[in-house]
Every structure is written in C-alpha cells, then in structure tokens.
Design a protein around this motif. Sequence first.
Motif, short mmCIF file in Angstrom:
data_model
loop_
_atom_site.label_atom_id
_atom_site.label_comp_id
_atom_site.label_asym_id
_atom_site.label_seq_id
_atom_site.Cartn_x
_atom_site.Cartn_y
_atom_site.Cartn_z
N GLY A 65 58.19 52.55 -87.69
CA GLY A 65 57.66 51.28 -88.19
C GLY A 65 58.40 50.05 -87.72
N LEU A 66 59.74 50.11 -87.65
CA LEU A 66 60.53 48.93 -87.31
C LEU A 66 61.50 49.22 -86.17
CD1 LEU A 66 61.72 47.49 -90.79
CD2 LEU A 66 59.64 46.93 -89.56
N ALA A 67 61.87 48.16 -85.46
CA ALA A 67 62.98 48.21 -84.50
C ALA A 67 63.89 47.03 -84.83
CB ALA A 67 62.46 48.11 -83.07
N VAL A 68 65.17 47.30 -84.97
CA VAL A 68 66.13 46.22 -85.28
C VAL A 68 67.19 46.17 -84.18
CG1 VAL A 68 67.74 45.23 -86.95
CG2 VAL A 68 65.76 46.54 -87.77
N LEU A 69 67.37 44.98 -83.61
CA LEU A 69 68.46 44.74 -82.65
C LEU A 69 69.65 44.24 -83.44
CD1 LEU A 69 66.61 42.71 -79.83
CD2 LEU A 69 66.77 45.19 -80.08
N ALA A 70 70.81 44.88 -83.25
CA ALA A 70 72.02 44.51 -83.99
C ALA A 70 73.06 43.94 -83.03
CB ALA A 70 72.59 45.72 -84.71
N VAL A 71 73.55 42.73 -83.37
CA VAL A 71 74.57 42.06 -82.56
C VAL A 71 75.83 41.92 -83.40
CG1 VAL A 71 75.12 40.04 -81.15
CG2 VAL A 71 72.71 40.72 -81.48
N LEU A 72 76.94 42.46 -82.89
CA LEU A 72 78.22 42.33 -83.59
C LEU A 72 78.94 41.08 -83.08
CD1 LEU A 72 79.12 46.10 -83.16
CD2 LEU A 72 78.47 44.98 -85.31
N TYR A 73 79.53 40.33 -84.01
CA TYR A 73 80.25 39.11 -83.66
C TYR A 73 81.69 39.22 -84.13
CZ TYR A 73 76.00 36.30 -82.76
OH TYR A 73 74.83 35.77 -82.25
N LYS A 74 82.61 38.75 -83.31
CA LYS A 74 84.00 38.60 -83.75
C LYS A 74 84.33 37.10 -83.83
CE LYS A 74 86.39 38.85 -79.30
NZ LYS A 74 85.60 39.42 -78.20
N VAL A 75 85.29 36.77 -84.69
CA VAL A 75 85.64 35.38 -84.90
C VAL A 75 86.57 34.91 -83.78
CG1 VAL A 75 86.91 33.80 -86.42
CG2 VAL A 75 85.27 35.43 -87.38
N SER A 76 86.28 33.70 -83.29
CA SER A 76 87.09 33.13 -82.22
C SER A 76 87.48 31.70 -82.62
CB SER A 76 86.26 33.18 -80.93
OG SER A 76 86.20 31.93 -80.31
N SER A 84 64.32 52.36 -96.44
CA SER A 84 63.25 53.13 -95.79
C SER A 84 63.71 53.67 -94.44
CB SER A 84 62.03 52.22 -95.59
OG SER A 84 61.79 51.47 -96.75
N GLU A 85 63.43 54.95 -94.19
CA GLU A 85 63.91 55.63 -92.97
C GLU A 85 62.89 55.45 -91.85
OE1 GLU A 85 65.06 59.47 -94.67
OE2 GLU A 85 67.11 58.68 -94.89
N VAL A 86 62.78 54.21 -91.39
CA VAL A 86 61.72 53.81 -90.46
C VAL A 86 62.23 52.97 -89.30
CG1 VAL A 86 60.04 53.82 -92.37
CG2 VAL A 86 61.18 51.68 -91.76
N VAL A 87 63.55 52.90 -89.10
CA VAL A 87 64.09 51.94 -88.15
C VAL A 87 64.65 52.62 -86.89
CG1 VAL A 87 65.76 50.07 -87.76
CG2 VAL A 87 64.71 50.36 -90.03
N THR A 88 64.20 52.17 -85.71
CA THR A 88 64.87 52.48 -84.45
C THR A 88 65.91 51.38 -84.26
OG1 THR A 88 62.88 53.50 -83.55
CG2 THR A 88 64.59 52.84 -81.97
N TRP A 89 67.20 51.78 -84.29
CA TRP A 89 68.30 50.83 -84.19
C TRP A 89 68.78 50.71 -82.76
CZ3 TRP A 89 70.20 47.36 -87.51
CH2 TRP A 89 69.84 47.49 -88.86
N ILE A 90 69.01 49.45 -82.34
CA ILE A 90 69.64 49.15 -81.05
C ILE A 90 70.90 48.35 -81.38
CG2 ILE A 90 69.42 47.88 -78.88
CD1 ILE A 90 67.45 50.20 -78.98
N VAL A 91 72.06 48.85 -81.00
CA VAL A 91 73.33 48.13 -81.24
C VAL A 91 73.93 47.79 -79.88
CG1 VAL A 91 75.61 48.21 -82.32
CG2 VAL A 91 73.68 49.44 -83.38
N PHE A 92 74.10 46.50 -79.62
CA PHE A 92 74.66 46.09 -78.32
C PHE A 92 76.14 46.44 -78.25
CE2 PHE A 92 71.02 43.25 -78.99
CZ PHE A 92 70.32 43.53 -77.82
N ARG A 93 76.58 46.92 -77.07
CA ARG A 93 77.97 47.32 -76.86
C ARG A 93 78.87 46.10 -76.72
NH1 ARG A 93 82.07 48.76 -77.66
NH2 ARG A 93 83.34 50.46 -76.84
N ASP A 94 78.36 45.04 -76.09
CA ASP A 94 79.13 43.80 -75.91
C ASP A 94 79.24 43.10 -77.27
OD1 ASP A 94 80.50 41.84 -74.49
OD2 ASP A 94 78.68 40.78 -73.87
N ILE A 95 80.40 42.51 -77.52
CA ILE A 95 80.63 41.83 -78.80
C ILE A 95 80.49 40.32 -78.57
CG2 ILE A 95 82.23 41.55 -80.75
CD1 ILE A 95 81.31 44.51 -80.26
N ALA A 96 79.66 39.66 -79.37
CA ALA A 96 79.49 38.21 -79.27
C ALA A 96 80.62 37.53 -80.05
CB ALA A 96 78.13 37.81 -79.83
N SER A 97 80.73 36.21 -79.90
CA SER A 97 81.78 35.45 -80.60
C SER A 97 81.16 34.37 -81.47
CB SER A 97 82.70 34.75 -79.60
OG SER A 97 83.35 35.69 -78.80
#
Length: 269
Positions: free
Chosen positions: A145-156, A212-225
Amino acid sequence: DTLHWTYDGKNGYIGQTKWYTLKNSQCGGKRQSPIDIQTNKLVLMKSLEIEYKGYYKPLRNPYVENNGHTVQLMSSDKKNLPMITGSALDNQVYKFVQAHFHWGVRNGFGSEHKINGRAFALELHLVHVNTKYKTLEEALGNPDGLAVLAVLYKVSRKINPYIRPLMRNTAKVTYSLERKAIREPIVLRNLLPPKPKPFMKYYGSLTTPPCSEVVTWIVFRDIASIGIKQENVFRQKRGEVIDEKTGKFKRIGNNFRTVNDLNGRKVYI
Ligand code: SG4
Ligand code: ZN
C-alpha cells in the motif's frame, strides 16, 4: 481506537509499549518498523533503482501543519503530485502524500531507524501511496500500500540551506493543528541527502498506531545534515498533552518509536 496514543505514555496516554493493545493495531506484529540496519548483513541486489518524477520542481500549494505528533508537509493540490517508481519499489507506482519528521530532545537520538546500532538526530519520512488503490484507507489494507523514503539527518554547526524554506515555515506552526501555507518553492529533492544512492530497502510497517504492515521502506545510506538552530525548531513544537503544573501544552519531545526485531526479514541494498 488510535486517538489517545503518545510516545512516552505519560499523563494517562497510551505509550509505545502499549500500542499493541489499541483497537485494530498491528503494533505487536512480525513486520514492524523501525529497525536497526546491520550493514554487514545487507543482501546485495544487482540493480535496485528508484525513478523520481516531480522531485526536482516545486511542490504545488505546499503547507505545513503541526498534527500534535509531528510537523507535516503536504500539498493542497490533489493533482500533479510527485511520484516514485522503479525496481526497488517492485515496479509499483507511488504518489506523494506527505512528509514529516521524527526527532529527539538531544543530538544523540531522534531517528527511528538506526544503522549499526547508531541513532541520528532527525529522520524525515516522505510517505507515498500506491496509485493502484483508490484511497489511502484502501492502501492501508494491502501489503504494498505505501512506500516511505527515510532520510537520516545529523546535527551540524552549519545551517543546511536546502531545507531553509521548509524550516522557516516549520517555525511558524508551534501548536497542534496550526497550519501555514508556504509561499516559497519547496523542492522535494532538496530534502534528500546529497547522494541518493545507495539506499537500503525492506518490508515493514507504519511506525505509529495502527502500525499497519503495508510499507516498503527505503532508507538512504548517505546522512544529510541539519544546522543546530534548525534542529531546535522541532524541539519547540507543542503537542496536545497539557502539563498539569503549568496548564500549558507540553512539548512533543521525543517522537521516535524504538527499533523492532527483523523476525527473519532481509534488508536489501
Ligand atoms: C506521522 O504521525 C504522520 O503524521 C502520519 O500521517 C503517519 O501516518 C504516521 O507518522 C506513520 O507514518 O511514515 N512514520 S510513518 O510510518 O502516513 C500515515 C498522518 O497523516 C498513515 C496521520
Ligand atoms: Zn514517520
């Protein structure tokens, strides 16, 4: 019912350790998110691709809203929404619904996903719905049902100029249900990390009730700031819980779910 949940469960609310007790909840299931991604166990795929459409031009009629759990970016235009597709999404076509953030009260935590046991200060979720379903409700009843793009951020120390227009407007929605139309261009590509490849993919769930168990998760390897001043904008956000001592709305505070067992699932790269 999923109305009276919070993350910490204080003030008589249902906290994350009890989310599985909510009506129609899948929070106790075996395909839950977030997870801790072990990079030495990734399953290498020959070509996992994502195609982006509408990610490089301004979102139409964007607005930000504080919904009491997070700050959310949406478009009030139901047409011309950005889309994603490609082999990483099993060639399904997903359209953008909203983006929102998860954060912590200190820099050492706040993200939902972890990488090799490490948490990050902030995590952005770009939520998309499979266009083969007529409504979000219908999508929430189907495993793709869903696709979620996940972006990890670190503080700079430096501010991130790419997220500045969104952050300026985020600063204006302090209280729950406050909403603000954004009068400057918001380009979704500017919210992604500098390098959008490689990324990790696995099958999981919503990270809030009803999980709900409906998500295809995409987690980017690069870390944003994100600049520390920008990160602090999130930490000021107020939710719907009233502080008994002061009579004022409490800060949302930590709004990340803790990591879940993989239960034999694989994470692909
Ligand atoms: C946040 O609470 C959003 O505001 C919710 O969006 C979202 O629910 C929920 O997170 C779960 O999404 O990417 N973290 S997540 O798994 O997108 C949905 C709302 O509009 C269904 C409530
Ligand atoms: Zn989320």
